[in-house]
Write an enzyme that holds these catalytic residues in place. Structure first.
Site, PDB file in Angstrom:
ATOM      1  N   GLU A   1       0.860  -1.106  -0.024  1.00 49.01           N
ATOM      2  CA  GLU A   1      -0.046   0.100  -0.068  1.00 49.01           C
ATOM      3  C   GLU A   1       0.720   1.290   0.133  1.00 49.01           C
ATOM      4  OE1 GLU A   1      -0.789  -2.724   1.655  1.00 49.01           O
ATOM      5  OE2 GLU A   1      -2.638  -3.282   1.056  1.00 49.01           O
TER       6      GLU A   1
ATOM      7  N   HIS B   1     -11.756  -4.535   9.592  1.00 47.33           N
ATOM      8  CA  HIS B   1     -12.198  -4.297   8.303  1.00 47.33           C
ATOM      9  C   HIS B   1     -13.360  -3.407   8.169  1.00 47.33           C
ATOM     10  CE1 HIS B   1      -9.245  -7.105   6.871  1.00 47.33           C
ATOM     11  NE2 HIS B   1     -10.040  -7.371   5.622  1.00 47.33           N
TER      12      HIS B   1
HETATM   13  C1  LIG Z   1      -2.832  -4.861   4.287  1.00 44.62           C
HETATM   14  C2  LIG Z   1      -3.925  -5.303   3.459  1.00 44.62           C
HETATM   15  N1  LIG Z   1      -4.048  -5.452   2.142  1.00 44.62           N
HETATM   16  C3  LIG Z   1      -4.984  -5.884   1.798  1.00 44.62           C
HETATM   17  C4  LIG Z   1      -5.782  -6.809   2.001  1.00 44.62           C
HETATM   18  C5  LIG Z   1      -7.065  -7.611   1.388  1.00 44.62           C
HETATM   19  N2  LIG Z   1      -6.761  -8.824   1.228  1.00 44.62           N
HETATM   20  C6  LIG Z   1      -7.097  -9.818   2.223  1.00 44.62           C
HETATM   21  S1  LIG Z   1      -6.405 -11.279   1.797  1.00 44.62           S
HETATM   22  C7  LIG Z   1      -5.363 -10.708   0.667  1.00 44.62           C
HETATM   23  C8  LIG Z   1      -4.650 -11.663  -0.208  1.00 44.62           C
HETATM   24  C9  LIG Z   1      -3.303 -12.189   0.597  1.00 44.62           C
HETATM   25  O1  LIG Z   1      -2.629 -13.337  -0.084  1.00 44.62           O
HETATM   26  P1  LIG Z   1      -1.730 -14.116   0.502  1.00 44.62           P
HETATM   27  O2  LIG Z   1      -0.913 -13.288   1.747  1.00 44.62           O
HETATM   28  O3  LIG Z   1      -0.969 -14.988  -0.190  1.00 44.62           O
HETATM   29  O4  LIG Z   1      -2.344 -15.255   1.652  1.00 44.62           O
HETATM   30  P2  LIG Z   1      -3.713 -16.175   1.251  1.00 44.62           P
HETATM   31  O5  LIG Z   1      -4.951 -15.574   1.169  1.00 44.62           O
HETATM   32  O6  LIG Z   1      -3.394 -16.275  -0.281  1.00 44.62           O
HETATM   33  O7  LIG Z   1      -3.781 -17.185   2.179  1.00 44.62           O
HETATM   34  C10 LIG Z   1      -5.532  -9.522   0.237  1.00 44.62           C
HETATM   35  C11 LIG Z   1      -5.041  -8.471  -0.858  1.00 44.62           C
HETATM   36  C12 LIG Z   1      -5.734  -6.901   3.588  1.00 44.62           C
HETATM   37  N3  LIG Z   1      -6.592  -7.756   4.148  1.00 44.62           N
HETATM   38  N4  LIG Z   1      -4.539  -6.330   4.178  1.00 44.62           N
END
Ligand SMILES: Cc1ncc(C[n+]2csc(CCOP(=O)(O)OP(=O)(O)O)c2C)c(N)n1
Ligand SMILES: Cc1ncc(C[n+]2csc(CCOP(=O)(O)OP(=O)(O)O)c2C)c(N)n1
Ligand SMILES: [Mg+2]
Ligand SMILES: [Mg+2]
Lengths: 330, 334, 330, 334
Positions: free
Chosen positions: A65, A134
């Site tokens: 971000e 959230h």
């Molecule tokens: C700081 C932040 N940015 C964006 C999000 C929205 N978001 C939630 S899960 C996710 C993807 C995360 O991917 P990963 O770290 O690979 O974990 P996975 O969901 O694949 O287990 C995003 C972009 C968030 N929760 N927190």
């Protein structure tokens, strides 16, 4: 003519049309953020735009971000017109240094040399049982920062039209889209009409009470206004639309007419935008008031997950109706 | 090797160019010495971060940049402002807080900006300039402009999350950014080894699939050469490059620093390697400058500085009526 | 007795004594932040503590505001009593996600299982010609966040005493130290007396006007009060001390007596703490007011470097005096 | 090899242990399948992130942890909650938003906490848990407690600044953190190669001078073995370790995900490697389980789930009077 033909669409569609039109009108415009492309946007707002405009102009970013928001600032300084999408306001805290210390200061710090024509969009607000991390509603909080403008479209018209107005603004503009409004349906003219971003909008005229709100709470106020009308109370209902700078004139004009004001916003009560509005009415319309200005805000708690608890934390129509009645009839 | 060239470092440098290096480093050195004086005289206030000891870096880097390239620097940026071509007067007036300053007195020492010379600050948030540089380079890439964005920061900034995020974006998107790490081994009072689990900074950068190089930041010719190679790589590949310049801050971090964290001997040791003195020695050995020539150069610089101070003294104060000017653009700008 | 012997010292010394006493009293306490050790603290507050307590308890950190603040949260969860020092509020934006989304939410989110006994100290405010990125006064802004407490010591006694009170609080407490106050001299008793962190303090009693402030502006109000007294205006001067939760009772009691209130704080005017206070007076003391509550805040500009410009941006004694006179005499 | 042992992966695992692995993975799988149903039935709301396909990771990791160790997880943490020993009932009731839930209905699916089992959430901010884990480990180090803090996160989190800052602190201060990267190759819809300039995640971690390993996250025994080595290293050295587990998410990111970003074939391909099916095959080959035994196990799990759902259904709602309870501690807590 096209302008007059009305089409059914959702708030989500309206935002998408605003994006599409901007991307078509100005090749300096591009959309950058997490999952805006291949995923189609975490709220499906940008769905389809990747195919239409390609991955350079609909740019997926890593989870970074601070860097991609700062990159938006840099790209704006470099001659582009970036639209940075931060999925939700909750994650914007990670980019706040870039927003407050760079985007908002560059023009002033540089003695007028470097303006930052940047637009940052993000979803905001609670109401979807997403709990404490959230569900923030911080748009009012952001209005504390000099050097930026803060918009919050509550209608389809603004959802589509405010983006372009923000893009032609030479300075940073933050647009907060209440996530609960994306599925909201309505009708819009074929072609977008430009919308102003400096005036509040009167949704209902009334002499008994000024009801001042914006965003998702505007719709709770619209519902409350109907119920109040049945009870013979006519409210003057204002949608602030632009939260910074505030259109003080409009709500002062309303208060001059009604002598009573109730402000409704979803932010936590202490330090809410409502406090600022109340303070301005105090300062500039004190002698016109027949009763103290009141606020309805969110309870000062991290948002709980359980539906009944979240509802208890958020402003509700019944509370608005009861408070308005008490204020008018005592 | 012809007698018009001198082999210093690994490269051939002409007399003209090496004298130019000397002059630039001296201009920065003397300008900052004067600034320190003026700080004690309360003419300059706020924070004043001196570059003394590190001049070879900005001077060497500048050689590799064109006027179309952009520079994003830190609060320790007087050197960059000068090598980019800003007049001492506009910098000094800025530090005086006068309206003739490059930012009309709004920025001060930590915030020197110049649109004409594409200096995008002067950023006082450590690491805060890196994402900006990435964005400037992205704008160039999207607009097909063959420009380099040079982003300077201290080694301390490398611990910040913004370094990580920015390096990754620049590498992932192949953006023309020349990352210049001014490794002066301290972040305020925190030594590099107390700040990074790995002190070989190039290897940290390499973890982003970015090309890297490390150079002796006390040798202006070596820096110039490394910077040229680095910027050429950026221009050819269109992608980022990370250049570590090992240097040292002779002065305190800012004007309030008891320097409890380092020994006099350590500082003295580095002063032996002063980039200006060593270049002078080499030039003298080569017979390209003598004391009178040096004296002359010092004189010219002294005059330039005196004129700048004069300019700053003469300049007006911004009117307080204009306090909120530049909070927003006068509509029209776009 | 020791308690009674007064010693001359600065606000800086007082903060240091508070730190030393805490480190001596409770071995779970440690100080962590940038340059708190070898450098002696960027404002020389922690000078000498490294030698006294060692590098484990006076821990220098890399430039990583988010991680070392989050590490403080984790260490608090792990049984320690960390004091995180963020050099200045300007850099705290980089740690805001950890503060708002973790420190402030853990207890509630976990249904009461995990409290976070953490203290975060930071310098705040302008007045030192540090320009747009180094002069923020955001303590009032932080009071919007539920789940944390916000303190701002304006006196030597509070500078020394509030730290311990914050440390024995089971939840996160933020302490903002106005940087301009560090050199301020005064006298303190040999041994620290515990100070409460829930009540405002009346520095002067008066019947004409309630002057409500805190932090560095408190001292401008003290000076103004002297001048006003010469002009025959007696102000009731309140130091809020704790900004969240606000001690509403005290300022309402004062307003009940004076019927007029002027709030002075260094935050940007829109969305300032003053707005919240004004709104509360509106809501709870409207009918006791003889005149509208007024605010004196900072101009809504990124702080300019030039001395005269910065002074024009910050609240000043003369403005306080003039405003107070107008409010009382009209 | 004796007939009481089975050579699976590179290691010797007893019949008892391998059946335990199977049961744990099945418990997670069936519990989440039920949760998905209940989501459609609107009993569960908000975000629901399923772990289906990744069960081998949590189950394998859990084997290497003691009850004194701490776990910091993400919003995709049902698996960790179960393997840490939390009852299905308290998890299900939490997702129902009932007072009998582990967080009295305040947290929901993304925020499962349990003091007794040292589960510190359940963090919905990507990367937000890493600094917390560093701090927990710091507390252990300062208190001379020989405990490991296990910090789990997705590969997408590695682009965040907090990953960079946290890895550096853990390595710099030699803190006992077991970093477990669940690399399921996507961050929502963003593929690894669109998120990282270097996709070899272990090499990224190595840039912090942290020991690393990569393991097939679809093979529970391989994970258990790698986790054991990793946690042993943490316990011996007192310093951090980075373990990458390559796995795959069979389901959409959350309940609202059209999955435009990956092909059916890709998903099918990975489903062929289902950690549960493959373990069952190996156990059958070994003659350690047959269909009736499996049926029995499924029955027991079905009963456990039914009881949990029942428990959640029966539980009360928190009273709205208690809305602001737990915003601050009842004084006394310290
Ligand atoms: C700081 C932040 N940015 C964006 C999000 C929205 N978001 C939630 S899960 C996710 C993807 C995360 O991917 P990963 O770290 O690979 O974990 P996975 O969901 O694949 O287990 C995003 C972009 C968030 N929760 N927190
Ligand atoms: C985000 C942030 N944290 C802390 C500071 C305070 N600070 C100013 S300079 C500095 C040290 C920076 O060291 P380095 O990056 O090596 O640059 P140098 O000063 O050595 O040139 C610190 C900690 C800051 N300005 N910004
Ligand atoms: Mg340094
Ligand atoms: Mg992933």
């Amino acid at each position: 003519m096209g302008e007059l033909e009305l089409r059914k669409m959702t708030y989500r569609d309206a935002v998408r049309e605003g994006l599409r039109e901007a991307l078509q009108k100005d090749e300096r415009v591009f959309l950058i953020g997490e999952d805006v492309g291949r995923y189609g946007g975490c709220f499906a707002v940008s769905k389809g735009l990747l195919d239409e405009f390609g991955s350079e102009r609909i740019r997926d970013t890593p989870l970074s971000e601070s860097a991609f928001t700062g990159a938006g600032i840099g790209a704006a300084l470099g001659g582009m017109r970036p639209i940075v999408e931060i999925m939700t306001v909750n994650f914007s805290l990670l980019a706040l240094d870039q927003i407050m210390n760079n985007a908002a200061t560059y023009l002033h710090m540089s003695g007028g040399q470097f303006n930052v024509p940047l637009v940052i969009r993000m979803a905001t607000g609670g109401g979807k049982q997403l709990a404490a991390q959230h569900s923030h509603s911080l748009e009012g909080w952001y209005t504390h920062i000099p050097g930026i403008k803060v918009l919050c479209p509550a209608t389809l018209e603004d959802a589509r039209g405010m983006l372009w107005s923000a893009l032609i603004d030479p300075d940073p503009v933050l647009i907060f889209e209440p996530a609960v409004l994306y599925p909201m349906e309505g009708e819009l003219a074929e072609r977008a009409a430009a919308v102003n971003i400096d005036r509040a909008k009167v949704h209902r005229e009334g002499k008994d009470l000024s009801l001042i709100s914006y965003g998702s709470c505007l719709h709770k106020c619209l519902d409350a206004a109907v119920i109040l009308a049945e009870k013979g109370i006519e409210v003057d209902l204002l949608d602030l639309r632009t939260l910074r700078p505030l259109d003080t004139e409009s709500f002062l004009a309303s208060v001059a007419k009604t002598h009573r004001a109730l402000i409704v916003d979803e932010g936590w009560r202490s330090g809410s935008l409502s406090a600022e509005i109340s303070a301005r009415i105090m300062e500039q319309a004190f002698y016109q008031l027949d009763a103290p200005v009141e606020r309805i805000c969110s309870a000062e708690v991290p948002m709980p997950y359980a539906k009944h608890m979240e509802e208890a934390a958020l402003p509700q129509v019944t509370t608005i109706v009861e408070t308005a009645r008490r204020m008018v009839h005592g | 090797m012809t007698n018009t060239d001198i082999k210093i470092g690994q490269s051939l440098v002409s007399q003209e160019q090496s004298l130019h290096f000397l002059r630039q480093m001296l201009r920065i050195r003397r300008f900052e010495e004067k600034s320190a004086e003026l700080y004690s005289a309360m003419k300059i206030r706020g924070f004043l971060h001196l570059y003394i000891g590190e001049e070879a870096v900005a001077v060497g880097i500048a050689e590799a940049l064109t006027s179309d390239d952009a520079v994003v620097a830190t609060y320790r940026e007087h050197g960059y402002a000068m090598v980019r071509g800003m007049s001492m007067g506009s910098i000094m007036a800025e530090m005086y807080g006068k309206v003739a300053g490059c930012c009309r007195g709004r920025g001060g020492s930590m915030h020197l900006f110049d649109a004409e010379h594409r200096l995008y600050g002067g950023n006082a948030i450590v690491g805060g300039g890196l994402p900006i540089a990435v964005g400037l380079a992205l704008a160039d890439q999207l607009q097909k402009k063959a420009q380099v964005t040079c982003c300077c920061f201290g080694e301390g900034a490398m611990a910040e999350g913004e370094f990580h995020e920015s390096m990754n974006l620049a590498a992932l998107w192949k953006l023309p950014v020349l990352f210049v790490c001014e490794n002066n081994f301290y972040a305020m009072g925190t030594a590099l080894q107390l700040s990074e689990s790995i002190v070989d900074l190039s290897s940290k950068a390499a973890a982003y699939a970015v090309q890297t190089a490390t150079v002796d930041g006390m040798d202006v010719i070596a820096v110039a050469e490394a910077a040229k190679k680095a910027s050429d790589t950026v221009r050819e590949t269109g992608g980022p490059f990370f250049l570590e310049c090992r240097t040292y801050r002779f002065r305190p971090h800012s004007m309030f620093d008891p320097e409890l964290y380092r020994s006099k001997q350590e500082v003295e040791g580095w002063k032996q390697r002063c980039p200006i003195l060593s270049l002078i020695q080499r030039l003298k050995k080569q017979g390209w400058i003598d004391d009178s020539g040096l004296e002359e150069m010092e004189q010219e610089i002294a005059t330039e500085i005196a004129t700048a101070v004069d300019f700053a003294e003469q300049s007006e104060w911004e009117s307080v009526e204009d306090l909120s000017k530049f909070v927003h653009s006068d509509s029209g700008v776009n």
